[in-house]
Design a protein around this motif. Structure first.
Motif, short mmCIF file in Angstrom:
data_model
loop_
_atom_site.label_atom_id
_atom_site.label_comp_id
_atom_site.label_asym_id
_atom_site.label_seq_id
_atom_site.Cartn_x
_atom_site.Cartn_y
_atom_site.Cartn_z
N TYR A 1 0.85 -1.20 0.00
CA TYR A 1 0.00 0.00 0.00
C TYR A 1 0.88 1.25 0.00
N LEU A 2 1.84 1.27 0.92
CA LEU A 2 2.71 2.45 1.04
C LEU A 2 3.57 2.65 -0.20
N LYS A 3 3.94 1.53 -0.81
CA LYS A 3 4.79 1.59 -2.00
C LYS A 3 4.09 2.33 -3.14
N THR A 4 2.87 1.91 -3.45
CA THR A 4 2.16 2.58 -4.54
C THR A 4 1.81 4.00 -4.14
N LYS A 5 1.52 4.20 -2.87
CA LYS A 5 1.20 5.55 -2.42
C LYS A 5 2.40 6.47 -2.68
N PHE A 6 3.58 5.99 -2.34
CA PHE A 6 4.80 6.78 -2.57
C PHE A 6 4.99 7.03 -4.07
N ILE A 7 4.77 5.98 -4.86
CA ILE A 7 4.98 6.12 -6.31
C ILE A 7 4.03 7.16 -6.90
N VAL A 8 2.78 7.12 -6.47
CA VAL A 8 1.79 8.03 -7.03
C VAL A 8 1.97 9.44 -6.48
N GLU A 9 2.14 9.56 -5.15
CA GLU A 9 2.14 10.89 -4.55
C GLU A 9 3.48 11.59 -4.66
N ASN A 10 4.58 10.85 -4.42
CA ASN A 10 5.88 11.50 -4.43
C ASN A 10 6.54 11.48 -5.80
N LEU A 11 6.40 10.38 -6.52
CA LEU A 11 7.06 10.30 -7.82
C LEU A 11 6.14 10.76 -8.94
N LYS A 12 4.87 11.03 -8.60
CA LYS A 12 3.88 11.53 -9.57
C LYS A 12 3.76 10.62 -10.80
N ALA A 13 3.90 9.33 -10.59
CA ALA A 13 3.80 8.41 -11.73
C ALA A 13 2.34 8.18 -12.09
N LYS A 14 2.09 8.02 -13.40
CA LYS A 14 0.73 7.76 -13.88
C LYS A 14 0.60 6.35 -14.43
N ARG A 15 1.70 5.86 -14.98
CA ARG A 15 1.67 4.55 -15.61
C ARG A 15 2.63 3.62 -14.89
N VAL B 1 11.22 5.61 3.28
CA VAL B 1 11.72 5.40 1.93
C VAL B 1 13.17 5.85 1.88
N VAL B 2 14.00 5.03 1.27
CA VAL B 2 15.40 5.40 1.09
C VAL B 2 15.76 5.26 -0.38
N GLN B 3 16.83 5.91 -0.77
CA GLN B 3 17.25 5.84 -2.17
C GLN B 3 18.75 5.57 -2.21
N VAL B 4 19.18 4.85 -3.23
CA VAL B 4 20.62 4.59 -3.35
C VAL B 4 21.28 5.79 -4.02
N LYS B 5 22.21 6.38 -3.28
CA LYS B 5 22.96 7.51 -3.84
C LYS B 5 24.41 7.33 -3.49
N GLY B 6 25.27 7.34 -4.49
CA GLY B 6 26.70 7.16 -4.25
C GLY B 6 27.01 5.84 -3.57
N GLY B 7 26.27 4.79 -3.93
CA GLY B 7 26.54 3.47 -3.37
C GLY B 7 26.07 3.28 -1.95
N LYS B 8 25.21 4.21 -1.46
CA LYS B 8 24.68 4.08 -0.10
C LYS B 8 23.19 4.38 -0.07
N PHE B 9 22.51 3.84 0.94
CA PHE B 9 21.11 4.19 1.12
C PHE B 9 21.00 5.54 1.80
N VAL B 10 20.22 6.42 1.21
CA VAL B 10 20.03 7.74 1.79
C VAL B 10 18.53 7.96 2.02
N PRO B 11 18.13 8.38 3.23
CA PRO B 11 16.69 8.53 3.49
C PRO B 11 16.05 9.57 2.56
N VAL B 12 14.85 9.25 2.08
CA VAL B 12 14.10 10.17 1.23
C VAL B 12 12.96 10.78 2.04
N THR B 13 12.27 9.92 2.77
CA THR B 13 11.19 10.39 3.64
C THR B 13 11.44 9.89 5.05
N GLY B 14 10.74 10.46 6.00
CA GLY B 14 10.73 9.88 7.35
C GLY B 14 9.79 8.69 7.32
N TYR B 15 9.40 8.23 8.51
CA TYR B 15 8.45 7.13 8.54
C TYR B 15 7.09 7.57 8.02
#
Lengths: 334, 401, 289
Positions: free
Chosen positions: B169-183, B383-397
């Protein structure tokens, strides 16, 4: 059928096993012996196939899985009682064995090995994919067996149930081997061309061996489902098939009692080492290696030596001479 | 049948020797004074059990047991809980439910454990469910994200980390709301984790009146994702959601890069491990992951720092990992429960203490809350993202609404 | 799309083929099926990685070092595990290789851990893109090496003395001994060569599927299947069968079902075997009287 009533040695062993729950109170040991009883049913069937008819099956866990799922689905979805479900799963698995046995007629040696391996890979995947029926990965929770109003819900009662059925099936196998079918199978094993010349219908007996072997695995599958109480598709993977193969070789392929020793070995030995950190796989591998290495004829060979040391054995055993069980590598190739 | 009798004797003695071998351990423990006959609890010890795979295909997860063990040892060295030291036993089940059943029976009836902690695997937990409930043995923080652990609620069963459903649930929510994906395209792993996550994802999509543009199943053993990737490209998706364990994710990320798939790829918590970055290397750059606890890479985080110190102290020469970190989180919950249950420990008091836990944040897990009929401890992920070979937080909980 | 599916299938298929070749080589001469093959190859890949990381050896040297290790491992296994069992039935030898599998897998897990990692060397080249069809350099290398291996083995068997000795040992051990061929030496050599080949394959595959203790298992099973599909005794057959298996999987994954691709591949395998029981290029099964 056999003219004389024949009480084979393994039956005596199994009779001894009846007293175990009176001596041992730890239920995990009873449970392990219970699983051994189920595996030994598979083992006996596999020895009939591999040791007697000379056909290999590397995907035997698939038959166990089919039996388990038929039984579980019948009891859960149709509310059928355990006993008819047990019978139907045995017959159903036997039919699958028959169908596999037909193409197997044309295959030999490694080709048959890989074809059955393929079967072993396919079955769990289909069980997984057929979600509407099997609940996929969520698995099924088959109910405990009942006899009248008695529910087999303790380890000891399940143990007795599995043991009694195992004894009956071992007994049936022994007496079958003493019948015309058995002699035909043994002849087939020794030399199929000569057997054919003697008027034995090779094809018929080959397919029959597959059917019987699958029938045994089906019974075992049903017992597995209701004893363990939870099944999911990947419980019946190739690893289990390899375990079964190791089981019958360790036990000894020359006589069906090998299946019983092998089952005790593959169930109990890993349980002994489970708490040695990081090592259980290695230790079991080493045990397996040593048994194969030191006793090429399996535990059976040791038992034979022991018994010939003690007393010469009463009753004739319808056994295959060890030499002829799967052509020795020394004998040269075609 | 003279020989029959001889063999009866030989065989029975064999069985006896064998059982003596199996039962060797309980002879060693002298029966100490027990408090009110609570299994596994004496004046100065508490016995805790667990099972993990240490061999076979899932052997990598077995490290969780070491994480638990290290934490229990640390607690013991600081005096234990209410004067009792924790004895922790765990066993290899090779990820086979039939073996798990035997292990659990042995621990309950022979070793007489007080409770289980961090037992690993969905099938494995389901296989022992009835037995543990019947014997009233608590099962704390089973190492699976299956919602079947807490749903329906079972008295002694406390799921710790966020389940697959909420994760999806949270995954798609993040994709739709934060990444603004439509497809959105999704790859669903053919198992309980994949299926459940997908169900959760669809609940969110339905709320938004959206649908996946593409939904493809795959198997955990797959090595080649090229046909999946081609279809994603064909479908012109603008984000990909995938859930699996490190290896398939790393394979997917690497092949996606080879095939020039440039859309954001959002992965799950089980793959959020250094292992994934180690394998995929540069191909992991930019991929999003979910996590229910701080990351082992986040060495500045005091909680992670503490874990590394503890783990290295008790397992010198071994590397702390995502799995050992997770193991510590399970053990922390267990110890906290023991602390709250008080000096006169019983299973009921222990369960009661855990049930009263509200917004607990002292451990690695986030906002652990239980209640009557509420057996799911954490419901949030970051949510975290890989940046420079490390996980970097994108959002809080973030939490499911 | 079809072209890409075919290319991807061939890429996977050549990975299977590399493994299948070693399996068939061993089977052709010493009549043994080695289930421990996957683990022996895996260990070699780890040895190569360790040589690169710990000793700082350049890739080609590490590669050679690992091949040497493989040859020694093969010799060791043949001498101390296989040869003493020369009188045991076939099936016992197969189970012995399963035991080897467990021992090697468990030991490797103890030494290197169960977590995966990248192989410390990779071709630093972007994949080739020909109007939308992508081919990775790894695949090209593997494909070429597979063909090279196949060709050199084929020539070896056909034209060299040792090859003739191998064939003789395979056909009739007793006669070969009478002809003055040291059958034991031939077997040792086969084991050394086959293990080294497996390791070479594993090192080439490792950058694609990562370094991990279970990395070769799935591939070995597919390699077996490919070898059988092509005819278990034929080297070109093993390669063709494996490539075919890869292509079938890829096409089934693309057009039928992405998660049932190996189900389709194995079903087809069984079907092919029913029609031609000795595989596509396999010789006639000879009935022994």
């Amino acid at each position: 059928m056999a003219k004389k009533f024949y009480l084979p040695f393994p039956v005596i062993i199994v009779l001894c096993l009846f007293f175990v729950p009176l001596v041992i109170k730890q239920s995990f040991i009873i449970y392990l012996l219970s699983v051994s009883a189920i595996y030994s049913i598979v083992g006996v069937g596999l020895i009939l196939l591999l040791g007697y008819s000379g056909q290999i099956s590397i995907g035997h866990a698939a038959f166990l899985g089919i039996g388990a799922y038929i039984s579980a689905l019948l009891t859960i979805k149709t509310g059928l009682a355990f006993w008819p479900a047990l019978l139907l799963s045995a017959v159903g698995t036997g039919v699958v064995g028959f169908l596999i046995g037909l193409p197997a007629l044309r295959l030999h040696g490694h080709y048959l090995a890989i074809a059955t391996l393929g079967f072993g890979v396919i079955v769990p995947q289909i069980l997984l994919k057929w979600e509407k029926l099997t609940h996929g990965f969520k698995g099924l929770l088959p109910p405990k067996p009942k006899l009248g109003s008695y529910v087999f819900d303790t380890d000891a009662s399940l143990y007795y149930l599995n043991l009694v059925i195992a004894v009956i099936l071992v007994f049936m196998a022994y007496n079958m081997l003493r019948s015309k079918t058995g002699r035909a199978l043994i002849a087939l094993k020794d030399n199929d061309l000569a057997a054919q010349a003697m008027g034995i219908n090779i094809a018929r007996y080959r397919v029959m061996a597959f059917t019987i072997s699958a029938f045994y695995a089906g019974v075992a599958g049903s017992l597995y489902a209701h004893s363990v109480g939870f099944i999911s598709p990947y419980d019946f993977n190739l690893w289990l098939s390899f375990n079964f193969l190791a089981m019958v070789v360790i036990g000894g392929l020359a006589s069906i009692e090998g299946g019983i020793y092998g089952a005790l070995f593959v169930v109990l030995v890993p349980a002994l080492f489970g708490r040695i950190k990081d090592m259980p796989h290695i230790i079991f591998g080493v045990c397996l290696f040593l048994v194969i290495f030191l006793m090429p004829t399996g535990i059976l060979g040791i038992r034979k030596k022991l018994s010939s040391l003690l007393v010469s054995f009463g009753g004739k055993n319808p056994e295959v001479p060890v030499k002829t069980v799967l052509r020795g590598r020394e004998s040269g190739n075609e | 049948m003279k020989s029959g009798r001889t063999f009866l004797l030989i065989f029975l003695s064999l069985v006896l020797v064998l059982t003596a071998g199996c039962g060797g351990q309980d002879g060693k423990q002298p029966q100490q004074k027990k408090t009110a006959d609570v299994p596994g609890v004496t004046e100065d010890t508490i016995l805790v059990g667990s099972w993990v795979p240490m061999s076979g295909p899932a052997a990598a997860y077995g490290a969780a047991a070491k994480g638990m063990d290290a934490y229990f040892k640390k607690v013991n060295d600081e005096g234990g809980v209410h004067g009792r030291k924790i004895k922790f036993i765990y066993e290899d089940d090779s990820y086979q439910p039939a073996k798990t059943v035997a292990i659990v029976k042995r621990m309950v009836e022979q070793d007489k454990v007080f409770a289980f902690c961090g037992g690993l695997g969905t099938s494995q937990n389901m296989a022992v469910q009835d037995y543990l409930i019947q014997h009233d043995v608590p099962n704390i923080a089973p190492a699976t994200g299956s919602s079947m652990i807490a749903n329906p609620p079972k008295k002694g069963w406390f799921a710790l980390y966020t389940n697959y459903y909420v994760e999806g649930y949270l995954k798609t929510k993040f994709i739709v709301e934060n990444l603004k994906a439509k497809r959105i395209a999704t790859l669903v792993q053919n198992d309980d984790a994949g299926k459940e996550g997908n169900a959760g994802a669809k609940e969110y999509l339905k709320k938004q009146n959206m649908e996946y543009v593409l939904e493809l199943p795959f198997n955990i053993s797959d090595l080649d994702f090229s046909s999946h990737i081609l279809k994603i490209k064909e479908a012109n998706a603008d984000a990909v959601s995938i859930g699996s364990v490190p290896k398939p994710i790393a394979l997917f990320l690497k092949q996606a890069r080879d095939f020039g798939l440039k859309v954001p790829i959002v992965c799950n918590m089980a793959a959020c491990s250094t292992e994934t970055i180690k394998m995929a290397g540069a191909a992991a750059e930019g991929a999003y992951f979910f996590s229910w606890r701080p990351l082992i890479e986040d060495v500045e985080n005091p909680k992670v720092k503490r874990h590394i110190e503890i783990f290295k102290k008790y397992y010198p020469g071994e590397e702390p990992s995502s799995f050992t970190l997770g193991g510590q989180a399970y053990a922390e919950l267990f110890v906290e429960g023991l602390k709250r249950a008080g000096k006169d420990l019983t299973r009921d008091k222990f369960v009661q203490a855990l049930e009263n836990m509200k917004n607990w944040n002292d451990g690695l897990a986030h906002n652990v809350t239980y209640g009557p009929g509420q057996r799911q401890g954490q419901n949030s992920l970051m949510v975290v993202q890989v940046k420079g070979g490390k996980f970097v937080p994108v959002t809080g909980y973030i939490e499911k609404d | 799309m079809v072209v890409q599916q075919l290319i991807s299938g061939l890429a996977m298929g050549s990975i299977y083929a590399l493994v299948a070749l070693g399996v068939v080589l061993l089977y052709k001469t010493s009549d043994v099926i080695n289930f421990g093959y996957s683990e022996m190859s895996m260990v070699g890949a780890f040895v190569a990685a360790t040589l690169i990381i710990s000793l700082g050896l350049p890739y080609p040297l590490a590669f050679l070092g690992a091949l040497l290790f493989g040859a020694l491992l093969g010799l060791f296994v043949e001498r101390f595990a296989v040869r003493p069992m020369h009188k045991a039935p076939h099936i016992s030898v197969i189970i012995m290789t399963l035991a080897l599998f467990m021992i090697i897998n468990g030991t490797a897990g103890l030494i290197w851990g169960h977590e995966g990692r990248a192989f410390p060397y990779k071709l630093n080249k972007d994949p080739i893109d020909i109007s939308g069809v992508v081919i990775s350099w790894d695949s090209i290398v593997i494909f070429s090496v597979t063909l090279l291996f196949m060709l050199s083995l084929f020539l070896l068997f056909k034209y060299t003395l040792i090859g003739v000795a191998m064939r003789a040992a395979a056909q009739n051990k007793t006669a070969a001994v009478l002809m003055g061929i040291s059958v034991n030496r031939v077997f040792s050599l086969t084991w050394a060569a086959s293990t080294a080949m497996g390791i070479g394959g594993a090192i080439l595959i490792a950058p694609i599927i990562f370094l991990e203790v279970n990395m070769m298992q799935e591939i070995l099973i597919k390699g077996f299947a490919g070898a059988v599909l092509g005819g278990f005794t034929s080297l070109p057959g093993a390669v063709i069968g494996s490539l075919l298996l890869g292509v079938i999987e890829s096409l089934a994954g693309g057009y039928i079902s992405s998660d049932l691709k190996s189900t389709f591949a194995f079903s087809l395998l069984i079907l092919v075997l029913c029609i031609k029981p000795t595989g596509i290029l396999g010789g006639k099964a000879i009935k022994k009287v």
